[in-house]
Design a protein around this motif. Structure first.
Motif, PDB file in Angstrom:
ATOM      1  N   ILE A 187       0.835  -1.202   0.000  1.00 53.35           N
ATOM      2  CA  ILE A 187       0.000   0.000   0.000  1.00 53.35           C
ATOM      3  C   ILE A 187       0.872   1.256   0.000  1.00 53.35           C
ATOM      4  CG2 ILE A 187      -1.658   1.315   1.382  1.00 53.35           C
ATOM      5  CD1 ILE A 187      -2.820  -1.355   2.317  1.00 53.35           C
ATOM      6  N   ILE A 188       1.928   1.256   0.814  1.00 55.73           N
ATOM      7  CA  ILE A 188       2.837   2.411   0.855  1.00 55.73           C
ATOM      8  C   ILE A 188       3.513   2.611  -0.497  1.00 55.73           C
ATOM      9  CG2 ILE A 188       4.952   3.296   1.907  1.00 55.73           C
ATOM     10  CD1 ILE A 188       4.104   1.876   4.497  1.00 55.73           C
ATOM     11  N   LEU A 189       3.920   1.508  -1.129  1.00 55.80           N
ATOM     12  CA  LEU A 189       4.570   1.612  -2.435  1.00 55.80           C
ATOM     13  C   LEU A 189       3.604   2.151  -3.486  1.00 55.80           C
ATOM     14  CD1 LEU A 189       7.120   1.114  -4.053  1.00 55.80           C
ATOM     15  CD2 LEU A 189       6.392  -1.250  -4.392  1.00 55.80           C
ATOM     16  N   LEU A 190       2.337   1.766  -3.410  1.00 57.34           N
ATOM     17  CA  LEU A 190       1.336   2.307  -4.332  1.00 57.34           C
ATOM     18  C   LEU A 190       1.199   3.814  -4.157  1.00 57.34           C
ATOM     19  CD1 LEU A 190      -1.510  -0.368  -4.248  1.00 57.34           C
ATOM     20  CD2 LEU A 190      -0.190   0.319  -6.245  1.00 57.34           C
ATOM     21  N   TRP A 191       1.146   4.263  -2.912  1.00 52.51           N
ATOM     22  CA  TRP A 191       1.026   5.700  -2.662  1.00 52.51           C
ATOM     23  C   TRP A 191       2.267   6.443  -3.171  1.00 52.51           C
ATOM     24  CZ3 TRP A 191      -1.516   9.920  -1.870  1.00 52.51           C
ATOM     25  CH2 TRP A 191      -0.870  11.032  -1.346  1.00 52.51           C
ATOM     26  N   ALA A 192       3.441   5.871  -2.904  1.00 58.95           N
ATOM     27  CA  ALA A 192       4.674   6.527  -3.343  1.00 58.95           C
ATOM     28  C   ALA A 192       4.756   6.601  -4.865  1.00 58.95           C
ATOM     29  CB  ALA A 192       5.882   5.774  -2.781  1.00 58.95           C
ATOM     30  N   LEU A 197      -4.574   6.333  -3.170  1.00 60.21           N
ATOM     31  CA  LEU A 197      -4.955   5.005  -2.724  1.00 60.21           C
ATOM     32  C   LEU A 197      -6.371   4.658  -3.160  1.00 60.21           C
ATOM     33  CD1 LEU A 197      -3.492   4.976   0.919  1.00 60.21           C
ATOM     34  CD2 LEU A 197      -2.503   3.981  -1.142  1.00 60.21           C
ATOM     35  N   ASP A 198      -6.989   5.534  -3.921  1.00 59.40           N
ATOM     36  CA  ASP A 198      -8.345   5.304  -4.411  1.00 59.40           C
ATOM     37  C   ASP A 198      -8.321   4.247  -5.521  1.00 59.40           C
ATOM     38  OD1 ASP A 198     -10.547   6.258  -6.641  1.00 59.40           O
ATOM     39  OD2 ASP A 198     -11.277   6.469  -4.587  1.00 59.40           O
ATOM     40  N   PHE A 199      -9.228   3.280  -5.435  1.00 63.29           N
ATOM     41  CA  PHE A 199      -9.212   2.167  -6.382  1.00 63.29           C
ATOM     42  C   PHE A 199      -9.403   2.634  -7.824  1.00 63.29           C
ATOM     43  CE2 PHE A 199     -10.922  -0.701  -2.771  1.00 63.29           C
ATOM     44  CZ  PHE A 199      -9.634  -0.893  -2.311  1.00 63.29           C
ATOM     45  N   ALA A 200     -10.372   3.514  -8.032  1.00 65.43           N
ATOM     46  CA  ALA A 200     -10.675   3.954  -9.398  1.00 65.43           C
ATOM     47  C   ALA A 200      -9.488   4.697 -10.009  1.00 65.43           C
ATOM     48  CB  ALA A 200     -11.918   4.832  -9.398  1.00 65.43           C
ATOM     49  N   GLU A 201      -8.880   5.589  -9.243  1.00 66.92           N
ATOM     50  CA  GLU A 201      -7.739   6.342  -9.759  1.00 66.92           C
ATOM     51  C   GLU A 201      -6.539   5.426  -9.988  1.00 66.92           C
ATOM     52  OE1 GLU A 201      -6.806   9.768  -7.468  1.00 66.92           O
ATOM     53  OE2 GLU A 201      -8.892  10.434  -7.302  1.00 66.92           O
ATOM     54  N   LEU A 202      -6.306   4.489  -9.068  1.00 72.70           N
ATOM     55  CA  LEU A 202      -5.188   3.566  -9.239  1.00 72.70           C
ATOM     56  C   LEU A 202      -5.359   2.716 -10.494  1.00 72.70           C
ATOM     57  CD1 LEU A 202      -4.542   2.303  -5.593  1.00 72.70           C
ATOM     58  CD2 LEU A 202      -2.929   3.531  -7.037  1.00 72.70           C
ATOM     59  N   GLU A 203      -6.576   2.284 -10.763  1.00 72.50           N
ATOM     60  CA  GLU A 203      -6.807   1.462 -11.948  1.00 72.50           C
ATOM     61  C   GLU A 203      -6.454   2.218 -13.227  1.00 72.50           C
ATOM     62  OE1 GLU A 203     -10.256  -1.455 -13.805  1.00 72.50           O
ATOM     63  OE2 GLU A 203     -10.721  -0.136 -12.120  1.00 72.50           O
ATOM     64  N   GLN A 204      -6.783   3.515 -13.267  1.00 74.63           N
ATOM     65  CA  GLN A 204      -6.462   4.323 -14.442  1.00 74.63           C
ATOM     66  C   GLN A 204      -4.959   4.541 -14.568  1.00 74.63           C
ATOM     67  OE1 GLN A 204      -8.733   7.902 -13.975  1.00 74.63           O
ATOM     68  NE2 GLN A 204     -10.696   6.902 -14.385  1.00 74.63           N
ATOM     69  N   ARG A 205      -4.298   4.826 -13.452  1.00 75.27           N
ATOM     70  CA  ARG A 205      -2.879   5.166 -13.511  1.00 75.27           C
ATOM     71  C   ARG A 205      -2.004   3.942 -13.739  1.00 75.27           C
ATOM     72  NH1 ARG A 205      -2.441   9.874  -8.756  1.00 75.27           N
ATOM     73  NH2 ARG A 205      -4.330  10.992  -9.427  1.00 75.27           N
ATOM     74  N   ILE A 206      -2.380   2.810 -13.142  1.00 68.03           N
ATOM     75  CA  ILE A 206      -1.606   1.590 -13.379  1.00 68.03           C
ATOM     76  C   ILE A 206      -1.760   1.145 -14.825  1.00 68.03           C
ATOM     77  CG2 ILE A 206      -1.477  -0.872 -12.829  1.00 68.03           C
ATOM     78  CD1 ILE A 206      -2.026  -0.198  -9.947  1.00 68.03           C
TER      79      ILE A 206
END
Length: 632
Positions: A187-192, A197-206
Motif C-alpha cells: 500500500i505504501i509503495l502504491l502511494w509513493a 490510494l483510491d481504487f478507481a484512480e489507481l486502476e487508471q494510472r496503473i
C-alpha cells in the motif's frame, strides 16, 4: 449516487457497529438483550443489502477524514464506500450467511456464561467485514482489514481459559501480522508511485503504464495480505487451530467472512495483478494450487470433524486463489470464477460447519469421527443437509459447487493444463475425505457409546441448516456468473440459458475440464465407500504405511516453524540478552560506575590525616609544576 442510496450504504455498515458498542456498554451481562441486538443488527444489514442488490445501486460516497499538505503534495485520507455489482453481491453473502449463523448461535451458545461477549464479538466482526466489502480505497480497506484480525482474535480465543484456545488466537493474530506487513508495504509503495490510494484512480494510472518491475513487486506485496487472511501456504497453519473457537465462529471465519476477505480483496483490486508485465499472477496461481493440494492431502488423515472441514476450507481457498492467478495470466481477463466459487462456497461450507456443530452438541462435544457412527438415523435433518453440502463441495451436479468449481477447471484447461491436472487431483481427494467423514460419522456403525443418546438438534439450530441448504443446492442456477461478468466486463453479461441449459453448459463449454472434475469426484466417492462403509477403525494408515504419519501430523509444519522460531528468535533473544548483560550492563553501566568508584578509592588513599604526608605531597607537586614550567 443518490442521497437515499448513500444513506442505505451507511445503513449496511453501521448497525453491527452500533450493536457491538451497545452490547459492550449496556448489555454485556444480559444474554437475551445482547442476542436481540446482535441478531437485529445483522438482519437489518441483510435487509438493506437485499434492497441494494435487487435495485442494482451503483456509485460511491466518501468522507474526508484527514488532509495533510507537506508542500510537495496533499495526502487525503478518505473513508469511502463503493456500491457496485461486486460489493452488492458480497454484502448479500456476508449478511445473509452471517444472519443464519447469528440465529444458529442462539441454540449453540445457550447456557454459556459469556453470551453477551460472544455476540458483541460477532457484531464487531460483521462490521469489520462489511467495511472491507464496501471500502473504496486501500486506506479504509486496511483499517477494516486489521479490525477483522482483532475481532477474529477475540472470537477464536473466546474460551480463553482453555490454553489451546488462547494459543490458537495468538497464533492466528501473529501469523496474519506477517502477511499484513507485506500488505502494508504494498500500500505504501502504491502511494509513493501513484500518489493515491483510491481504487478507481489507481486502476487508471496503473493501466497507463509503469516501471517494468513495479507491477510485479506491488502485486506480490498486496498478495501477502491475502496469503495471511486466506491462509495460503506458507501462512496456512493458523486456520486449522482456529477451530478452538465456538463452532458458529468457525462457520463465520471459514465461510463468508475472514478467509473470504483475502480472495475478495484480490478480486476487488484485480487491476493490480493484471497490469501488463506483472509476474504476480503466475506466483498466485501456483501458490493457490499448491495450497489446495497440500490441504487436501492433510485432510485425508484427520479425525476431528471440524479439522477435516478446516482443511477443506484451506483447499477450496486454494482453488479460488488459483483462479485469480489464472485469470491474471491473460490480458483483458476477469476473476469471475474465483468470486463465483467464493459465493457458492460460503453457503455450503457454512452449512457443513453448522451441521458439524449440531453433531457436536448432540454428542456432548465429541469431535472425533471414530467415536461417532449411525447418526443418519438419529439426526435425519442434520444428515440430509450435511450430505447436500458435501455433494456441493465435491462438485456433483446439479449442486451449486459443481458449476463454480467447473468454471475454475475450465479456466485452468484454457491457461495452464498442468494446473488443471493438479485441480482434478484435488477434486478426487476432496470427495474421498468428505465421504470418508460421511460414511464414518453418519452411515457406518456406532463406534462408541457417544451416539447412543444423540437426538436431533432443536429448531433454532435445524432451521438455519434448512435455509442454507437451498442455495447450496440451487445457487448454480441463479446466474451468479453472469451477474459478475457484468461487473468486470459491462455489457457482456450472459443471458440465463434456462435450468436445463445451465445444467449442461459446462459440458458444452469445456467438456475435458467438466468430465475430468466429475469423474474424479465420483471416483473419490467410490474409493471412500469401498474403504469406510463398514469400518470401525481407519484402514488407510495400514495401506499407506509410513506415508500416513506425515499426513496425520500436517507435514510437520508446526514443528518446523517451532524450531525455526527457536533457531532465529530465541537465538536473537539470547544474543540480545548477552549484549544487554555484558556490554550495556557490564562494560557501559557497571564499567562507568566501577571506574568512578575505583578513582574514588584511590583518591581516598591520599587522605591519610598525616601533616608530614601532606607537606611531602605539596612539595612533590610544586617540583612537578616547576619541571613542567621549565620544559624539562
Amino acid at each position: 449516487m443518490h442521497a437515499a442510496s448513500t444513506h442505505l450504504a451507511w445503513l449496511v455498515l453501521l448497525p453491527p457497529l452500533g450493536a457491538a458498542a451497545g452490547i459492550t456498554l449496556l448489555a454485556l451481562n444480559r444474554p437475551a438483550v445482547s442476542a436481540r441486538l446482535s441478531i437485529g443488527a445483522i438482519l437489518a444489514a441483510f435487509g438493506v443489502s437485499l434492497v441494494l442488490f435487487t435495485q442494482g445501486v451503483e456509485g460511491r460516497t466518501a468522507w474526508t477524514w484527514l488532509s495533510i499538505d507537506d508542500g510537495r503534495g496533499t495526502f487525503v485520507a478518505e473513508l469511502g464506500l463503493r456500491l457496485d455489482h461486486l460489493s452488492c453481491l458480497m454484502l448479500l453473502v456476508v449478511t445473509g450467511v452471517g444472519s443464519v449463523i447469528h440465529i444458529y448461535s442462539l441454540g449453540y451458545m445457550r447456557g454459556d456464561r459469556s453470551v453477551g461477549r460472544y455476540f458483541a464479538g460477532l457484531s464487531l466482526f460483521s462490521f469489520s467485514m462489511l467495511g472491507i466489502v464496501l471500502a473504496d480505497n486501500f486506506l479504509m480497506l486496511f483499517i477494516c482489514w486489521e479490525l477483522v484480525g482483532v475481532s477474529s482474535y477475540l472470537l477464536i480465543g473466546f474460551w480463553f481459559e482453555r490454553p489451546a484456545a488462547a494459543d490458537a488466537s495468538k497464533k492466528a493474530f501473529l501469523t496474519n501480522r506477517l502477511g499484513d506487513f507485506g500488505f502494508l508495504l504494498g500500500i505504501i509503495l502504491l502511494w509513493a508511485a501513484f500518489g493515491t490510494l483510491d481504487f478507481a484512480e489507481l486502476e487508471q494510472r496503473i493501466g497507463a503504464g509503469t516501471t517494468p518491475w513495479l507491477p510485479s513487486l506491488v502485486g506480490l506485496l498486496i498478495f501477502c495480505g491475502a496469503v495471511g487472511k486466506s491462509a495460503q501456504f506458507p501462512l496456512h497453519v493458523w486456520l486449522p487451530d482456529a477451530m478452538e473457537g465456538p463452532t458458529p465462529v468457525s462457520a463465520l471465519i471459514h465461510a463468508a467472512t475472514m478467509v473470504a476477505a483475502g480472495v475478495y480483496m484480490l478480486c476487488r483490486v484485480f487491476f493490480v495483478f493484471a497490469a501488463p508485465g506483472s509476474a504476480a499472477p503466475d506466483v498466485i496461481a501456483w501458490v493457490g494450487g499448491g495450497t489446495a493440494l497440500l490441504a487436501a492431502l492433510i485432510a485425508v488423515q484427520q479425525n476431528d470433524i471440524k479439522r477435516i472441514l478446516a482443511y477443506s476450507t484451506l483447499s477450496q481457498l486454494g482453488y479460488m486463489v488459483l483462479a485469480v492467478g489464472l485469470a491474471g495470466m491473460a490480458a483483458g481477463a476477469h476473476p469471475v470464477p474465483a468470486m463465483y466459487h467464493l459465493t457458492t462456497h460460503a453457503c455450503f461450507k457454512a452449512l457443513l460447519f453448522l451441521g458439524a456443530g449440531s453433531v457436536i452438541c448432540a454428542l456432548r462435544h465429541e469431535q472425533d469421527i471414530w467415536r461417532m457412527g449411525g447418526l443418519a438415523r438419529r439426526m435425519p435433518i442434520t444428515f440430509w443437509t450435511f450430505l447436500a453440502a458435501t455433494l456441493a463441495l465435491c462438485g456433483i451436479p446439479p449442486f451449486s459447487g459443481f458449476f463454480s468449481k467447473d468454471a475454475i477447471l475450465a479456466l485452468a484447461w484454457e491457461r495452464q493444463p498442468v494446473l488443471l491436472g493438479l485441480a482434478v487431483a484435488v477434486a478426487f481427494l476432496t470427495s474421498f475425505y468428505m465421504f470418508r467423514l460421511v460414511w464414518v460419522a453418519f452411515l457406518g456403525p456406532a463406534k462408541s457409546q457417544a451416539p447412543d443418546h444423540a437426538r436431533e438438534s432443536p429448531a433454532v439450530m435445524t432451521l438455519p441448516l434448512l435455509v442454507l441448504t437451498v442455495p447450496s443446492v440451487v445457487a448454480g442456477f441463479w446466474g451468479i456468473d453472469s451477474y459478475l461478468i457484468e461487473h468486470f466486463r459491462p455489457g457482456e453479461g450472459l443471458s440465463a440459458p434456462g435450468w436445463l441449459g445451465q445444467l449442461t453448459a459446462p459440458f458444452h463449454h469445456a467438456p475435458v475440464a467438466a468430465f475430468s472434475g466429475l469423474i474424479a469426484a465420483l471416483l473419490g466417492i467410490v474409493f471412500a465407500w469401498r474403504l469406510y462403509s463398514h469400518r470401525v477403525q481407519d484402514p488407510l494408515p495400514g495401506l499407506l504405511d509410513a506415508a500416513a504419519r506425515p499426513l496425520r501430523d500436517k507435514f510437520y509444519f508446526d514443528e518446523f516453524y517451532g524450531r525455526l522460531i527457536a533457531w532465529t528468535q530465541d537465538t536473537l533473544a539470547r544474543g540480545a540478552d548477552a549484549v544487554d548483560r555484558w556490554v550495556i550492563g557490564g562494560a557501559l553501566v557497571k564499567g562507568a560506575s566501577g571506574s568512578i568508584e575505583l578513582c574514588g578509592r584511590l583518591l581516598r588513599l591520599v587522605q591519610t590525616g598525616s601533616l608530614q604526608t601532606y607537606a611531602f605531597l605539596f612539595v612533590l607537586g610544586a617540583v612537578v609544576a616547576i619541571v613542567l614550567m621549565l620544559g624539562w
